[in-house]
Design a protein around this motif. Structure first.
Motif, mmCIF file in Angstrom:
data_model
loop_
_atom_site.group_PDB
_atom_site.id
_atom_site.type_symbol
_atom_site.label_atom_id
_atom_site.label_comp_id
_atom_site.label_asym_id
_atom_site.label_seq_id
_atom_site.Cartn_x
_atom_site.Cartn_y
_atom_site.Cartn_z
ATOM 1 N N ALA A 59 -27.689 -32.491 -49.246
ATOM 2 C CA ALA A 59 -28.114 -31.853 -48.091
ATOM 3 C C ALA A 59 -27.987 -32.949 -46.859
ATOM 4 N N SER A 60 -27.474 -32.376 -45.951
ATOM 5 C CA SER A 60 -27.242 -33.066 -44.595
ATOM 6 C C SER A 60 -28.301 -33.155 -43.664
ATOM 7 N N GLY A 61 -29.352 -32.344 -43.771
ATOM 8 C CA GLY A 61 -30.197 -32.111 -43.048
ATOM 9 C C GLY A 61 -31.590 -31.614 -43.534
ATOM 10 N N GLY A 62 -32.768 -31.600 -42.898
ATOM 11 C CA GLY A 62 -34.154 -30.884 -43.447
ATOM 12 C C GLY A 62 -33.723 -29.414 -43.752
ATOM 13 N N HIS A 63 -34.433 -29.050 -44.646
ATOM 14 C CA HIS A 63 -34.838 -27.765 -44.950
ATOM 15 C C HIS A 63 -33.277 -27.137 -45.274
ATOM 16 N N GLN A 64 -32.639 -27.823 -46.034
ATOM 17 C CA GLN A 64 -31.127 -27.346 -46.446
ATOM 18 C C GLN A 64 -31.351 -27.042 -47.662
ATOM 19 N N THR A 65 -30.555 -26.072 -48.302
ATOM 20 C CA THR A 65 -30.510 -25.670 -49.741
ATOM 21 C C THR A 65 -29.077 -25.503 -50.010
ATOM 22 N N PRO A 66 -28.297 -26.348 -50.377
ATOM 23 C CA PRO A 66 -26.955 -26.337 -50.374
ATOM 24 C C PRO A 66 -26.408 -25.387 -51.792
#
Length: 76
Positions: A59-66
């Motif tokens: 993840a590169s940021g908050g709230h991300q689900t890769p």
């Protein structure tokens, strides 16, 4: 180890959408598993790729689900 990879992601679930492909390049850093980290030009898509071609999305940021790619192809 390759400097660039093409990551291929599945299309949308339940549809006949085309697969997504993103090119990532080595960042010069290492991930939590000790393998090189690769990122796309925007820096949003980040992945740790092992010598065996195993991919761990980061993840590169908050709230991300890769999503996990289906395939990582080394590029010249």
């Amino acid at each position: 180890m390759a400097r660039r990879f093409a990551l291929t992601f599945p299309g949308e679930t339940g549809g006949h959408a085309d697969q997504d492909m993103v090119v990532v390049e080595a960042t010069g850093t290492r991930g939590p598993g000790g393998h090189p980290v690769y990122a796309d030009a925007s820096g949003i898509v980040q992945a740790e790729i092992s010598d065996a071609g195993e991919v761990r999305m980061m993840a590169s940021g908050g709230h991300q689900t890769p999503r996990t790619p289906m395939h990582a192809e080394p590029l010249p």
